[in-house]
Design a protein around this motif. Structure first.
Motif, PDB file in Angstrom:
ATOM      1  N   VAL A 184      26.030  -1.829   1.275  1.00 37.71           N
ATOM      2  CA  VAL A 184      24.826  -1.161   0.769  1.00 37.71           C
ATOM      3  C   VAL A 184      24.362  -0.159   1.811  1.00 37.71           C
ATOM      4  N   TYR A 185      24.030   1.034   1.357  1.00 41.02           N
ATOM      5  CA  TYR A 185      23.584   2.105   2.252  1.00 41.02           C
ATOM      6  C   TYR A 185      22.238   2.628   1.779  1.00 41.02           C
ATOM      7  N   SER A 186      21.297   2.728   2.714  1.00 40.06           N
ATOM      8  CA  SER A 186      19.969   3.247   2.382  1.00 40.06           C
ATOM      9  C   SER A 186      19.493   4.163   3.491  1.00 40.06           C
ATOM     10  N   SER A 187      19.447   5.450   3.205  1.00 43.17           N
ATOM     11  CA  SER A 187      18.932   6.431   4.151  1.00 43.17           C
ATOM     12  C   SER A 187      17.595   6.950   3.630  1.00 43.17           C
ATOM     13  N   TYR A 188      16.520   6.508   4.231  1.00 48.03           N
ATOM     14  CA  TYR A 188      15.164   6.842   3.801  1.00 48.03           C
ATOM     15  C   TYR A 188      14.960   6.465   2.332  1.00 48.03           C
ATOM     16  N   GLY A 189      15.535   5.322   1.947  1.00 49.75           N
ATOM     17  CA  GLY A 189      15.448   4.903   0.558  1.00 49.75           C
ATOM     18  C   GLY A 189      14.458   3.793   0.290  1.00 49.75           C
ATOM     19  N   LEU A 190      13.850   3.228   1.343  1.00 50.59           N
ATOM     20  CA  LEU A 190      12.956   2.084   1.162  1.00 50.59           C
ATOM     21  C   LEU A 190      11.482   2.427   1.357  1.00 50.59           C
ATOM     22  N   TRP A 191      11.173   3.428   2.177  1.00 51.81           N
ATOM     23  CA  TRP A 191       9.774   3.697   2.513  1.00 51.81           C
ATOM     24  C   TRP A 191       8.929   4.027   1.286  1.00 51.81           C
ATOM     25  N   GLY A 192       9.537   4.647   0.283  1.00 49.03           N
ATOM     26  CA  GLY A 192       8.777   5.023  -0.912  1.00 49.03           C
ATOM     27  C   GLY A 192       8.282   3.843  -1.719  1.00 49.03           C
ATOM     28  N   MET A 193       8.833   2.637  -1.442  1.00 50.03           N
ATOM     29  CA  MET A 193       8.402   1.441  -2.170  1.00 50.03           C
ATOM     30  C   MET A 193       7.439   0.565  -1.371  1.00 50.03           C
ATOM     31  N   ILE A 194       7.099   0.971  -0.160  1.00 51.77           N
ATOM     32  CA  ILE A 194       6.164   0.172   0.640  1.00 51.77           C
ATOM     33  C   ILE A 194       4.820   0.068  -0.065  1.00 51.77           C
ATOM     34  N   ALA A 195       4.426   1.134  -0.754  1.00 48.95           N
ATOM     35  CA  ALA A 195       3.165   1.096  -1.500  1.00 48.95           C
ATOM     36  C   ALA A 195       3.281   0.239  -2.757  1.00 48.95           C
ATOM     37  N   GLN A 196       4.507  -0.142  -3.124  1.00 42.22           N
ATOM     38  CA  GLN A 196       4.753  -1.016  -4.274  1.00 42.22           C
ATOM     39  C   GLN A 196       5.593  -2.205  -3.813  1.00 42.22           C
ATOM     40  N   PRO A 197       5.010  -3.105  -3.040  1.00 44.86           N
ATOM     41  CA  PRO A 197       5.800  -4.172  -2.406  1.00 44.86           C
ATOM     42  C   PRO A 197       6.501  -5.089  -3.389  1.00 44.86           C
ATOM     43  N   ASP A 198       5.972  -5.225  -4.614  1.00 44.09           N
ATOM     44  CA  ASP A 198       6.660  -6.070  -5.579  1.00 44.09           C
ATOM     45  C   ASP A 198       7.997  -5.455  -5.985  1.00 44.09           C
ATOM     46  N   ARG A 199       8.055  -4.116  -6.049  1.00 43.29           N
ATOM     47  CA  ARG A 199       9.319  -3.438  -6.365  1.00 43.29           C
ATOM     48  C   ARG A 199      10.319  -3.598  -5.223  1.00 43.29           C
ATOM     49  N   LEU A 200       9.825  -3.447  -4.011  1.00 46.60           N
ATOM     50  CA  LEU A 200      10.700  -3.577  -2.859  1.00 46.60           C
ATOM     51  C   LEU A 200      11.258  -4.989  -2.745  1.00 46.60           C
ATOM     52  N   GLU A 201      10.429  -5.967  -2.972  1.00 48.90           N
ATOM     53  CA  GLU A 201      10.871  -7.358  -2.907  1.00 48.90           C
ATOM     54  C   GLU A 201      11.893  -7.659  -4.006  1.00 48.90           C
ATOM     55  N   SER A 202      11.667  -7.116  -5.206  1.00 46.51           N
ATOM     56  CA  SER A 202      12.600  -7.322  -6.303  1.00 46.51           C
ATOM     57  C   SER A 202      13.969  -6.736  -5.979  1.00 46.51           C
ATOM     58  N   LEU A 203      13.975  -5.536  -5.397  1.00 48.62           N
ATOM     59  CA  LEU A 203      15.227  -4.897  -4.996  1.00 48.62           C
ATOM     60  C   LEU A 203      15.971  -5.750  -3.982  1.00 48.62           C
ATOM     61  N   MET A 204      15.253  -6.242  -2.976  1.00 49.27           N
ATOM     62  CA  MET A 204      15.906  -7.001  -1.918  1.00 49.27           C
ATOM     63  C   MET A 204      16.452  -8.337  -2.421  1.00 49.27           C
ATOM     64  N   LYS A 205      15.814  -8.924  -3.398  1.00 51.89           N
ATOM     65  CA  LYS A 205      16.328 -10.171  -3.967  1.00 51.89           C
ATOM     66  C   LYS A 205      17.678  -9.948  -4.634  1.00 51.89           C
ATOM     67  N   VAL A 206      17.823  -8.817  -5.315  1.00 58.41           N
ATOM     68  CA  VAL A 206      19.110  -8.503  -5.950  1.00 58.41           C
ATOM     69  C   VAL A 206      20.184  -8.278  -4.885  1.00 58.41           C
ATOM     70  N   ILE A 207      19.828  -7.534  -3.836  1.00 61.10           N
ATOM     71  CA  ILE A 207      20.803  -7.265  -2.775  1.00 61.10           C
ATOM     72  C   ILE A 207      21.224  -8.561  -2.093  1.00 61.10           C
ATOM     73  N   LYS A 208      20.282  -9.457  -1.903  1.00 61.12           N
ATOM     74  CA  LYS A 208      20.637 -10.754  -1.312  1.00 61.12           C
ATOM     75  C   LYS A 208      21.614 -11.513  -2.206  1.00 61.12           C
ATOM     76  N   ASN A 209      21.398 -11.458  -3.513  1.00 65.07           N
ATOM     77  CA  ASN A 209      22.263 -12.193  -4.452  1.00 65.07           C
ATOM     78  C   ASN A 209      23.693 -11.670  -4.448  1.00 65.07           C
ATOM     79  N   ILE A 210      23.859 -10.358  -4.282  1.00 66.63           N
ATOM     80  CA  ILE A 210      25.219  -9.799  -4.316  1.00 66.63           C
ATOM     81  C   ILE A 210      25.918  -9.961  -2.965  1.00 66.63           C
ATOM     82  N   ASN A 211      25.147 -10.272  -1.924  1.00 57.48           N
ATOM     83  CA  ASN A 211      25.689 -10.622  -0.605  1.00 57.48           C
ATOM     84  C   ASN A 211      26.712  -9.603  -0.095  1.00 57.48           C
ATOM     85  N   PRO A 212      26.299  -8.374   0.204  1.00 53.46           N
ATOM     86  CA  PRO A 212      27.240  -7.378   0.726  1.00 53.46           C
ATOM     87  C   PRO A 212      27.697  -7.720   2.143  1.00 53.46           C
TER      88      PRO A 212
END
Length: 540
Positions: free
Chosen positions: A371-399
């Protein structure tokens, strides 16, 4: 933009140039490092505006906030002012030259931090801050303030440097009046700042020009005046939209500012290291933009010795700009064909990141996943539920690895003073880099300063609550957040570190690009001021 295959042949002599640099940071009681914003605390009546302490630091919202109050008790602040000499001797001490292990011994190094006896933007901000605090303390007859040998006069500085230091001092005075709700006095100080600053002047003049505009917006908002200026609530989308298609401005900035290429090549190398030995590779890109990093990745994978890549799949994740992402995919397919690389491009588009699911990614257990993220997470800091949802999916796929590049500054404090001081240093370094790397008359520089930096400053300084959409945090906050998902920071390889150094060396002004390690995280800066942080993560 060819990937340099010679980077793999790293010898110890070359790597010796890539070394840990000293930094003008300090550690708080918990061991975290942060910019010393307390040095420039405003002398307002802090008991009237004391920040409410965050009670539940285990919530996701609280995690992305700085709960260190700048507005401490008035008595405590007076004690800090009494100790100002020792504090500022640390702030303006000489920096170590990144090309040398020796510090300049003479006193000129205290003032002149770059070659040619020219004050850096960082030094001007610090000296302006020192004069601000000394001017605030001059009326406190009950405290005997020590005299700092360099901060009490403009002797030894050029006329322009003296004006720049005074400009920063008055900008700080104006911001102080805003915190005291003395809007008329603040506006008068801003009138003086506006007469001296300019969007086409030197870095300090440009910096103050945009900060003055932001302070006027804040005054208009807090005094009940409806403002017609500013980028609006869609600022994050506006930035993303501009970055989706190659244009003269984004290309010029990428080519001329060394920290962008340094971070991108180093991050791609971290991906390559993680998938080494695999013939089928799948990279999930959370911020595809115009895909420059994917082109670098293709070349890097093909250059691996003894392990030819058989197929590369890239999945772009997005919530909007579907057509532009499709265009990026077409460009990448065309490039892959030109270098005879078997390649496929997928999109995982969702209207809301809460709807992002694992089955959108077309995973194959035979693929090495990254998984690669270049300045891809800061825009969701104001929406922490979205950021948390994204990270849960990434954890499940276990890159195998998640590579993250973000701004290296804490610009998300609920406290205006903290954001203001941290922002001055961060944006000051950026304006300094633009001055050294681009002509003043360059149209692309003007667009960058007005549409990217200017609008960002407006959001960070002039807005509060949900309207404040630009929210950057430093690596220490990201560490706390990632730890929630069992993520462990992994060491960047010497090849990855060398890629950063190599790319900076290839750009004309790259000698001012500095590198430091914060734990396993690479901090890429400009003349010692942090600009971006690059880190790699694995899931336990």
């Amino acid at each position: 933009m060819a990937f340099d295959q010679h980077s793999y042949d790293v010898n110890s002599r070359e790597v010796g140039s890539f070394r840990k640099l000293p930094q003008l940071w300090e550690e708080d009681d918990s061991g975290n490092k942060s910019m010393a914003t307390d040095r420039l605390c405003f002398s307002t009546n802090y008991h009237q505006v004391e920040q409410q302490q965050l009670k539940d630091f285990h919530t996701l919202d609280a995690l992305f906030l700085d709960n260190t109050s700048s507005f401490r008790s008035y008595e405590h602040q007076m004690q800090e002012l009494a100790n100002i000499e020792s504090q500022y001797s640390e702030l303006i001490k000489p920096k170590t030259n990144p090309k040398s292990t020796q510090e300049t011994p003479n006193q000129d190094a205290v003032r002149y931090e770059v070659s040619g006896r020219k004050l850096s933007t960082d030094a001007v901000i610090r000296l302006g801050g020192e004069r601000f605090i000394q001017s605030c303390s001059s009326s406190m007859n009950d405290i005997s303030m020590p005299s700092h040998p360099y901060g009490t006069s403009f002797s030894g500085f050029s006329d322009q440097e003296a004006r720049d230091i005074e400009l920063i001092q008055n900008l700080l005075l104006s911001a102080e009046k805003v915190t005291q709700r003395q809007f008329q006095r603040s506006s008068k100080l801003l009138d003086w700042c506006d007469a001296i600053s300019s969007s086409s002047g030197n870095p300090i003049q440009r910096l103050v020009h945009y900060y003055s505009k932001a302070l006027r917006e804040k005054i208009a908002s807090e005094s009940g005046i409806i403002s017609s200026h500013g980028p609006g609530k869609n600022h994050v989308d506006n930035i993303e939209g501009r970055m989706m298609t190659p244009n003269p401005t984004t290309v010029s900035i990428y080519q001329k500012l060394p920290f962008f290429q340094a971070g991108q090549f180093s991050g791609v190398q971290a991906l390559v290291d993680a998938v080494a030995g695999a013939t089928e590779v799948h990279i999930i890109d959370l911020s595809i933009k115009h895909g420059a990093q994917c082109i670098i990745l293709m070349q890097a994978l093909l250059s691996q010795p003894n392990c030819p890549i058989e197929h590369l799949k890239i999945t772009a994740v997005g919530t909007n700009f579907k057509e532009k992402i499709e265009q990026t995919g077409i460009r990448l397919k065309s490039f892959a064909e030109s270098i005879n690389l078997s390649f496929s491009f997928n999109m995982a588009m969702v209207g809301d990141m809460l709807n992002f699911k694992e089955d959108l990614l077309e995973l194959d257990p035979e693929e090495a996943l990254g998984v690669y993220s270049s300045y891809g997470l800061w825009g969701m800091i104001a929406q922490p539920d979205r950021l948390e949802s994204l990270m849960k999916v990434i954890k499940n796929i276990n890159p195998r690895v998640m590579v993250v590049s973000e701004v290296s500054a804490n610009l998300n404090s609920p406290n205006f003073v903290n954001r203001f001081i941290e922002g001055l240093f961060f944006h000051g370094a950026f304006f300094d880099a633009l001055e050294d790397c681009m002509d003043r008359e360059d149209e692309n520089r003007a667009i960058t300063e007005s549409q990217y930096l200017g609008e960002g400053i407006w959001s960070i300084m002039a807005t509060e609550g949900a309207q404040r959409v630009v929210r950057h945090v430093n690596i220490h906050v990201w560490r706390k957040f990632f730890s929630r998902f069992g993520m462990k920071e992994t060491e960047l390889s010497m090849s990855s570190l060398y890629q950063a150094y190599l790319m900076a060396e290839k750009i004309p002004c790259g000698s001012s690009c500095t590198f430091d390690m914060d734990g396993e995280c690479l901090i890429i800066g400009w003349k010692g001021s942090p600009i971006q942080c690059l880190s790699a993560w694995k899931f336990s």
